[in-house]
Each structure stands twice: as structure tokens, then as C-alpha cells.
Design a protein around this motif. Structure first.
Motif, PDB file in Angstrom:
ATOM      1  N   LYS A 173       0.833  -1.197   0.000  1.00 27.82           N
ATOM      2  CA  LYS A 173       0.000   0.000   0.000  1.00 27.82           C
ATOM      3  C   LYS A 173       0.873   1.253   0.000  1.00 27.82           C
ATOM      4  CE  LYS A 173      -3.993  -2.155   0.572  1.00 27.82           C
ATOM      5  NZ  LYS A 173      -5.065  -2.110  -0.396  1.00 27.82           N
ATOM      6  N   VAL A 205       0.699   5.084   1.524  1.00 21.76           N
ATOM      7  CA  VAL A 205      -0.007   5.918   2.495  1.00 21.76           C
ATOM      8  C   VAL A 205       0.253   7.380   2.140  1.00 21.76           C
ATOM      9  CG1 VAL A 205      -0.258   6.508   4.924  1.00 21.76           C
ATOM     10  CG2 VAL A 205       0.223   4.144   4.267  1.00 21.76           C
ATOM     11  N   ASN A 247     -10.055   6.851  -2.577  1.00 22.71           N
ATOM     12  CA  ASN A 247     -11.195   7.113  -1.690  1.00 22.71           C
ATOM     13  C   ASN A 247     -11.059   6.489  -0.309  1.00 22.71           C
ATOM     14  OD1 ASN A 247     -12.586   8.578  -3.667  1.00 22.71           O
ATOM     15  ND2 ASN A 247     -13.367   6.696  -4.577  1.00 22.71           N
ATOM     16  N   THR A 248     -10.040   5.677  -0.091  1.00 24.53           N
ATOM     17  CA  THR A 248      -9.899   4.957   1.164  1.00 24.53           C
ATOM     18  C   THR A 248      -9.141   5.796   2.177  1.00 24.53           C
ATOM     19  OG1 THR A 248      -9.781   2.920  -0.126  1.00 24.53           O
ATOM     20  CG2 THR A 248      -9.181   2.771   2.196  1.00 24.53           C
ATOM     21  N   GLN A 249      -9.882   6.358   3.145  1.00 25.89           N
ATOM     22  CA  GLN A 249      -9.264   7.162   4.194  1.00 25.89           C
ATOM     23  C   GLN A 249      -9.359   6.448   5.530  1.00 25.89           C
ATOM     24  OE1 GLN A 249     -10.160  11.265   4.720  1.00 25.89           O
ATOM     25  NE2 GLN A 249     -10.466  11.624   2.544  1.00 25.89           N
ATOM     26  N   SER A 250      -8.308   6.617   6.331  1.00 23.38           N
ATOM     27  CA  SER A 250      -8.292   6.049   7.671  1.00 23.38           C
ATOM     28  C   SER A 250      -7.445   6.953   8.556  1.00 23.38           C
ATOM     29  CB  SER A 250      -7.710   4.632   7.627  1.00 23.38           C
ATOM     30  OG  SER A 250      -7.653   4.083   8.912  1.00 23.38           O
ATOM     31  N   TYR A 251      -8.038   7.492   9.606  1.00 22.79           N
ATOM     32  CA  TYR A 251      -7.330   8.346  10.559  1.00 22.79           C
ATOM     33  C   TYR A 251      -6.612   9.509   9.882  1.00 22.79           C
ATOM     34  CZ  TYR A 251      -8.308   4.485  13.672  1.00 22.79           C
ATOM     35  OH  TYR A 251      -8.947   3.504  14.391  1.00 22.79           O
ATOM     36  N   TYR A 265      -4.725   8.657   3.470  1.00 28.65           N
ATOM     37  CA  TYR A 265      -5.268   7.856   2.387  1.00 28.65           C
ATOM     38  C   TYR A 265      -4.410   6.598   2.261  1.00 28.65           C
ATOM     39  CZ  TYR A 265      -7.807  12.033   0.958  1.00 28.65           C
ATOM     40  OH  TYR A 265      -8.635  13.125   0.924  1.00 28.65           O
ATOM     41  N   VAL A 266      -5.030   5.442   2.269  1.00 25.37           N
ATOM     42  CA  VAL A 266      -4.325   4.168   2.111  1.00 25.37           C
ATOM     43  C   VAL A 266      -4.722   3.623   0.742  1.00 25.37           C
ATOM     44  CG1 VAL A 266      -3.917   1.883   3.065  1.00 25.37           C
ATOM     45  CG2 VAL A 266      -4.422   3.792   4.606  1.00 25.37           C
ATOM     46  N   CYS A 267      -3.761   3.693  -0.210  1.00 27.07           N
ATOM     47  CA  CYS A 267      -4.078   3.427  -1.612  1.00 27.07           C
ATOM     48  C   CYS A 267      -3.298   2.243  -2.170  1.00 27.07           C
ATOM     49  CB  CYS A 267      -3.728   4.657  -2.453  1.00 27.07           C
ATOM     50  SG  CYS A 267      -4.475   6.187  -1.882  1.00 27.07           S
TER      51      CYS A 267
END
Length: 159
Positions: free
Chosen positions: A40, A42, A83-87, A90-92
Motif C-alpha cells: 500500500k 499511504v 477514496n480509502t481514508q483512515s485516521y 489515504y491508504v491506496c
């Protein structure tokens, strides 16, 4: 007395026409790394004001410190990377739309030279929309702090 303002104007015109790089020292800063996965990237959105003039090239140089035994690649995006967000990050998945702007190899020691440059880095700074991404290339999932020291931005203005 009138020659001093004239000298400033002439210097400005010569600098604007030469596309000569300008160096700006940046403050030291740290980035906390939270359990990278090797497959991934980040990304973190960078917060700054858009420059008042267009830049034709931007390079960031300095030293980066982290634990020995890891290798990272750095990426830039001038649009929202995924579109993947965490805290707040973006974790892509890797994508051909991300430009690799540099790397750092900590196999030989904890402090390494770092140079980041690329078209998306420059366009992201010009537009005020920049995401910087980090991918773990070697080593196990890790957490810690990346220490950016003695960073200098080298910029060239559009003539």
C-alpha cells in the motif's frame, strides 16, 4: 539614491528571465509512521498556501532518519489519490497515476540523504493541492517516526 531601486528592478528582471533556482531552507519536521503494509501507499494531504508565482521546478533535499533495515519510496499526487481514508491518511493501492518522486534506503544506517522531485510535486505546489505518499519497499510492517532534517527547497520560477 535613485540607482538602488533601479538596481532592484534590473536584478528582478534578470532573475525572472534566467530561470535560476532559488533555495529556501525549511524547518525540521517529523512524520509519524503507523504500521505500513508493503503493498500500500499511504498519502497525507499537505497544507500550505499556494505560491504567489508559478514555479517551473521544485526539488526538496535534506536528510531523513529512520530505523535501520527499511527501504521506502515516496510518491506525489496533485489530485485526491484514492477514496480509502483512515485516521486522516489515504491508504491506496499502487497506481500509474502516482509519480514516484524519490526513495530512501536505510539498510546501511539510520540517516540517509533524501531528494524529492517530479512534475506532480511541482504542479501540486503550484495548485495548492499536494498529497505526498510513502510505500514500504523492504522490511516488515513498521511504525515509528521519519525525521526530516536540514531540508532545502530548490525552486525555479517560470520565466
Amino acid at each position: 539614491m535613485r540607482s538602488f531601486p533601479l538596481l532592484l528592478v534590473l536584478s528582478g528582471l534578470l532573475f525572472g528571465c534566467s530561470n535560476a533556482p532559488l533555495s529556501v531552507a525549511l524547518r525540521d519536521f517529523d512524520v509519524d509512521v503507523v504500521a505500513f503494509q508493503s503493498n500500500k501507499i499511504v498519502f497525507v494531504k499537505q497544507s500550505f498556501d499556494r505560491p504567489p508565482v508559478s514555479l517551473s521546478r521544485v526539488e526538496l533535499e535534506g536528510n531523513l532518519t529512520y530505523k535501520t533495515g527499511f527501504t521506502f519510496s515516496f510518491f506525489a499526487s496533485d489530485t485526491e489519490p484514492c477514496n480509502t481514508q483512515s485516521y486522516g491518511v489515504y491508504v491506496c493501492d499502487p497506481s500509474s497515476s502516482f509519480e514516484q518522486i524519490g526513495s530512501a534506503n536505510f539498510q546501511s544506517g539510520p540517516t540517509q540523504p533524501l531528494k524529492l522531485s517530479g512534475n506532480q510535486l511541482t504542479s501540486g505546489i503550484n495548485s495548492g493541492n499536494l498529497w505526498i505518499g510513502v510505500r514500504l519497499d523492504s522490511g516488515l510492517a513498521t511504525a515509528g517516526t521519519l525525521n526530516f532534517r536540514n531540508m532545502v527547497a530548490r525552486v525555479a520560477l517560470v520565466p
